[in-house]
Design an enzyme around this catalytic site. Sequence first.
Site, PDB file in Angstrom:
ATOM      1  CG  ASN A   7      -1.946   1.103   1.265  1.00 41.42           C
ATOM      2  OD1 ASN A   7      -1.495   2.239   1.187  1.00 41.42           O
ATOM      3  ND2 ASN A   7      -3.211   0.958   1.472  1.00 41.42           N
ATOM      4  CG  HIS A  10       1.631   6.151   4.704  1.00 38.82           C
ATOM      5  ND1 HIS A  10       0.376   6.365   4.845  1.00 38.82           N
ATOM      6  CD2 HIS A  10       2.181   5.557   5.981  1.00 38.82           C
ATOM      7  CE1 HIS A  10      -0.269   6.000   6.103  1.00 38.82           C
ATOM      8  NE2 HIS A  10       1.055   5.617   6.738  1.00 38.82           N
ATOM      9  CG  HIS A  43      -8.492   4.383   0.854  1.00 40.80           C
ATOM     10  ND1 HIS A  43      -8.531   4.241   2.113  1.00 40.80           N
ATOM     11  CD2 HIS A  43      -9.502   4.686   0.233  1.00 40.80           C
ATOM     12  CE1 HIS A  43      -9.890   4.488   2.474  1.00 40.80           C
ATOM     13  NE2 HIS A  43     -10.396   4.850   1.489  1.00 40.80           N
ATOM     14  NE  ARG A  45      -9.480   9.004   3.664  1.00 35.33           N
ATOM     15  CZ  ARG A  45      -9.764   8.072   4.922  1.00 35.33           C
ATOM     16  NH1 ARG A  45      -8.977   7.061   4.860  1.00 35.33           N
ATOM     17  NH2 ARG A  45     -10.799   8.409   5.583  1.00 35.33           N
ATOM     18  NE  ARG A  49      -7.708  11.815   4.914  1.00 35.98           N
ATOM     19  CZ  ARG A  49      -8.296  11.120   6.162  1.00 35.98           C
ATOM     20  NH1 ARG A  49      -7.272  10.508   6.794  1.00 35.98           N
ATOM     21  NH2 ARG A  49      -9.554  11.223   6.549  1.00 35.98           N
ATOM     22  CD  GLU A  70      -6.942  -0.196   0.947  1.00 32.57           C
ATOM     23  OE1 GLU A  70      -7.159   0.879   1.679  1.00 32.57           O
ATOM     24  OE2 GLU A  70      -6.473  -0.980   1.287  1.00 32.57           O
ATOM     25  CB  THR A 101      -9.273   1.967   7.144  1.00 30.52           C
ATOM     26  OG1 THR A 101      -8.824   2.519   5.834  1.00 30.52           O
ATOM     27  CG2 THR A 101     -10.624   1.281   6.914  1.00 30.52           C
ATOM     28  CD  GLU A 151      -7.351  -6.046   3.034  1.00 27.01           C
ATOM     29  OE1 GLU A 151      -7.287  -5.788   1.917  1.00 27.01           O
ATOM     30  OE2 GLU A 151      -6.665  -5.480   3.758  1.00 27.01           O
ATOM     31  CG  HIS A 191      -5.563  -1.649   9.192  1.00 27.01           C
ATOM     32  ND1 HIS A 191      -5.220  -0.870  10.239  1.00 27.01           N
ATOM     33  CD2 HIS A 191      -5.896  -0.692   8.391  1.00 27.01           C
ATOM     34  CE1 HIS A 191      -5.594   0.167  10.216  1.00 27.01           C
ATOM     35  NE2 HIS A 191      -5.870   0.601   8.778  1.00 27.01           N
TER      36      HIS A 191
HETATM   37  N1  PXP Z   1      -5.912  -3.015   3.944  1.00 23.03           N
HETATM   38  C1  PXP Z   1      -6.801  -2.086   4.209  1.00 23.03           C
HETATM   39  C2  PXP Z   1      -8.120  -2.326   3.778  1.00 23.03           C
HETATM   40  C3  PXP Z   1      -6.299  -0.657   4.462  1.00 23.03           C
HETATM   41  O1  PXP Z   1      -7.404   0.256   4.383  1.00 23.03           O
HETATM   42  C4  PXP Z   1      -5.278  -0.277   4.795  1.00 23.03           C
HETATM   43  C5  PXP Z   1      -4.540   1.016   4.997  1.00 23.03           C
HETATM   44  O2  PXP Z   1      -4.846   1.831   4.167  1.00 23.03           O
HETATM   45  C6  PXP Z   1      -4.085  -1.312   4.833  1.00 23.03           C
HETATM   46  C7  PXP Z   1      -4.690  -2.615   4.547  1.00 23.03           C
HETATM   47  C8  PXP Z   1      -2.676  -1.255   5.099  1.00 23.03           C
HETATM   48  O3  PXP Z   1      -2.795  -0.951   6.750  1.00 23.03           O
HETATM   49  P1  PXP Z   1      -1.270  -0.503   7.043  1.00 23.03           P
HETATM   50  O4  PXP Z   1      -1.027   0.771   6.431  1.00 23.03           O
HETATM   51  O5  PXP Z   1      -1.260  -0.352   8.456  1.00 23.03           O
HETATM   52  O6  PXP Z   1      -0.258  -1.710   6.709  1.00 23.03           O
END
Ligand code: PXP
Length: 240
Positions: A7, A10, A43, A45, A49, A70, A101, A151, A191
């Site tokens: 992901n 960031h 993601h 949004r 953001r 996402e 999330t 997921e 997550h």
């Molecule tokens: N899975 C989902 C559905 C998420 O929303 C996120 C965060 O955007 C992640 C995985 C990844 O989480 P993390 O950034 O804590 O590794």
Amino acid sequence: MPTLGVNIDHIATLRQTRRTVEPDPVAAAVLAELAGADGITVHLREDRRHMQDRDVRLLRETVRTHLNLEMAATDEMVAIALDLKPDYVTLVPERREEVTTEGGLDIAGQLDRIKSVVATLQGAKMPVSLFIDATTEQIEASAHAGAQFIELHTGPYAEAQREPEQQRELDILSQGTAQAIALDLRVNAGHGLTYWNTAPVARIPGIEELNIGHSIISRAALVGIERAVREMKALIQGRA
Ligand code: PXP
């Protein structure tokens, strides 16, 4: 052994702090793939953001593994997904005030709406994954919604402080995975996974992909600082 979806939200967050062009999530996706990422997750949004429409458009063209979009189950996002055609879509809950999330999507509480969004997206050949808490009720509802994937939310496991609590959360994830597979759902998880807590989740039989963002991007920032400073110093000193 599960595959790794990286992901890269960031990277876009960092860029948006200055509203400039760097770091570019498109470049980050290329590098993540070169390092072995099996998929790229972003993601988009509602408040834009971090990821922008431009990012997902370019990533659609440049990602060579698979692009997992996402998004919230809103009409605006469904229209974007139908136009963009990511390799699959993960439906997540979204609240403007949240930092990230927070909980899983409540499928059981809005089954008709989710069913209809899943049918629309999967009808357009985009498999849908539902980001849910690993409860019997939500897993059953996800099967009723017709999604191909779920997921499982690993946040409660990641937040568990002590060994017995961590083990309890791991058992919940294992049992949830087994229940989902018995209902013909395919299972991803993610997550809050870090370099310290991921291995036990990766060993749960049946989980296909782990989606990890924060911890990978955090480590990238730190392991990259030495090289970045050396390169700037060389440039200032006319050695670059
Ligand atoms: N899975 C989902 C559905 C998420 O929303 C996120 C965060 O955007 C992640 C995985 C990844 O989480 P993390 O950034 O804590 O590794």
